[in-house]
Design an enzyme around this catalytic site. Structure first.
Site, PDB file in Angstrom:
ATOM      1  N   HIS A 206     -21.058 -23.232 -36.435  1.00 32.35           N
ATOM      2  CA  HIS A 206     -19.631 -23.211 -36.131  1.00 32.35           C
ATOM      3  C   HIS A 206     -18.858 -22.954 -37.413  1.00 32.35           C
ATOM      4  O   HIS A 206     -18.863 -23.795 -38.314  1.00 32.35           O
ATOM      5  CB  HIS A 206     -19.212 -24.555 -35.524  1.00 32.35           C
ATOM      6  CG  HIS A 206     -19.747 -24.766 -34.142  1.00 32.35           C
ATOM      7  ND1 HIS A 206     -18.932 -24.943 -33.054  1.00 32.35           N
ATOM      8  CD2 HIS A 206     -21.019 -24.779 -33.677  1.00 32.35           C
ATOM      9  CE1 HIS A 206     -19.682 -25.079 -31.964  1.00 32.35           C
ATOM     10  NE2 HIS A 206     -20.955 -24.991 -32.316  1.00 32.35           N
TER      11      HIS A 206
ATOM     12  N   GLN B 279     -19.222 -25.624 -27.496  1.00 24.92           N
ATOM     13  CA  GLN B 279     -20.642 -25.333 -27.261  1.00 24.92           C
ATOM     14  C   GLN B 279     -21.224 -26.141 -26.097  1.00 24.92           C
ATOM     15  O   GLN B 279     -22.026 -25.637 -25.310  1.00 24.92           O
ATOM     16  CB  GLN B 279     -21.451 -25.580 -28.536  1.00 24.92           C
ATOM     17  CG  GLN B 279     -22.923 -25.173 -28.357  1.00 24.92           C
ATOM     18  CD  GLN B 279     -23.721 -25.305 -29.635  1.00 24.92           C
ATOM     19  OE1 GLN B 279     -23.194 -25.074 -30.725  1.00 24.92           O
ATOM     20  NE2 GLN B 279     -24.981 -25.669 -29.513  1.00 24.92           N
TER      21      GLN B 279
ATOM     22  N   CYS C 260     -14.571 -20.793 -31.131  1.00 29.30           N
ATOM     23  CA  CYS C 260     -14.333 -22.180 -30.736  1.00 29.30           C
ATOM     24  C   CYS C 260     -12.881 -22.342 -30.297  1.00 29.30           C
ATOM     25  O   CYS C 260     -11.978 -21.719 -30.856  1.00 29.30           O
ATOM     26  CB  CYS C 260     -14.699 -23.157 -31.847  1.00 29.30           C
ATOM     27  SG  CYS C 260     -13.400 -23.482 -33.029  1.00 29.30           S
ATOM     28  N   GLU C 261     -12.703 -23.127 -29.272  1.00 30.19           N
ATOM     29  CA  GLU C 261     -11.354 -23.226 -28.697  1.00 30.19           C
ATOM     30  C   GLU C 261     -10.421 -24.094 -29.535  1.00 30.19           C
ATOM     31  O   GLU C 261      -9.220 -24.094 -29.308  1.00 30.19           O
ATOM     32  CB  GLU C 261     -11.420 -23.705 -27.247  1.00 30.19           C
ATOM     33  CG  GLU C 261     -11.831 -25.141 -27.044  1.00 30.19           C
ATOM     34  CD  GLU C 261     -11.837 -25.504 -25.560  1.00 30.19           C
ATOM     35  OE1 GLU C 261     -12.198 -24.654 -24.735  1.00 30.19           O
ATOM     36  OE2 GLU C 261     -11.471 -26.647 -25.246  1.00 30.19           O
ATOM     37  N   HIS C 262     -10.957 -24.818 -30.491  1.00 35.64           N
ATOM     38  CA  HIS C 262     -10.092 -25.668 -31.316  1.00 35.64           C
ATOM     39  C   HIS C 262      -9.516 -24.936 -32.520  1.00 35.64           C
ATOM     40  O   HIS C 262      -8.418 -25.252 -32.961  1.00 35.64           O
ATOM     41  CB  HIS C 262     -10.861 -26.904 -31.790  1.00 35.64           C
ATOM     42  CG  HIS C 262     -11.416 -27.712 -30.667  1.00 35.64           C
ATOM     43  ND1 HIS C 262     -12.729 -28.103 -30.588  1.00 35.64           N
ATOM     44  CD2 HIS C 262     -10.821 -28.163 -29.534  1.00 35.64           C
ATOM     45  CE1 HIS C 262     -12.921 -28.776 -29.465  1.00 35.64           C
ATOM     46  NE2 HIS C 262     -11.788 -28.819 -28.810  1.00 35.64           N
TER      47      HIS C 262
HETATM   48 ZN   LIG Z   1     -13.695 -25.420 -34.165  1.00 30.68          ZN
END
Ligand SMILES: [Zn+2]
Length: 204
Positions: free
Chosen positions: A165, A137, A96-98
């Site tokens: 996630h 996603q 995930c990019e965060h």
């Molecule tokens: Zn994340």
């Protein structure tokens, strides 16, 4: 040190100047180890920066693939086949990019051919090319569908993804059994409720 090679991002058409080299990435991992309070020179950790860098290299290999090019080679000797094509449950791992935390999931990829089909492994490779990047996603789902639609020009495309996630299952709010479901329907998948239902029944 940094190379001055210009790398063209095939999706966002951004140029990245001065991509860091492997030694810089290893040094960054070593910094994180030091920051944890550990000694990066002890025997168990000495090779860790190199291993972590190789792992990220694998996680980011999608940036070196052009998903549109993967689908370029299609064939039309299909005896007029014009029914649903569905590749089911394609496993993927992404980040995930965060949080750069793992996203582990499966993708269902469907299209209605309009005279042309692609080799089924190409559908899996498109999923892989987009998954092995920093992702969200919803974006991953749309990118897969849009690319198939743009390159193959079928009558419609349906993509459904179910994924867990790790940024919320193993950290943060710690909701271990949740998964996120996203879908993108284009063309006849968007317009025809029966076709959409047929596709969704195959994703159960
Ligand atoms: Zn994340």
């Amino acid at each position: 040190m940094s190379s001055n090679v210009l790398a063209l991002d095939p999706i966002r058409n951004l140029h990245h100047e001065g991509k860091p080299d492997r030694a810089e990435v290893e040094a960054a991992v070593r910094t994180i180890i030091r920051w944890s309070g550990e000694n990066p020179d002890r025997e168990g950790l000495i090779e860790t920066p190199a291993r972590v860098t190789r792992a990220y290299e694998e996680a980011f290999v999608g940036y070196t693939h052009d998903p549109a090019a993967i689908l370029q080679k299609s064939f039309d000797e299909i005896e007029g086949y014009d029914e649903l094509v569905v590749l089911r449950g394609i496993r993927f791992e992404s980040l995930c990019e965060h949080h750069m935390a793992p996203i582990l999931g499966r993708a269902w990829v469907a299209y209605m051919p309009d005279g042309r089909v692609v080799g089924i492994s190409k559908l899996a490779r498109v999923v892989e090319a987009f998954a092995k990047r920093l992702q969200v996603q919803e974006k991953l789902t749309a990118q897969i569908a849009n690319t198939i639609d743009n390159v193959l020009k079928p009558r419609g495309v349906g993509v459904l993804i179910r994924a867990s996630h790790h940024c919320m299952t193993t950290r943060g709010v710690h909701k271990a059994d949740t998964d996120l479901v996203t879908s993108r329907m284009l063309g006849c998948f968007r317009d025809d409720p029966l076709l959409r239902a047929e596709f969704l029944s195959l994703t159960a």
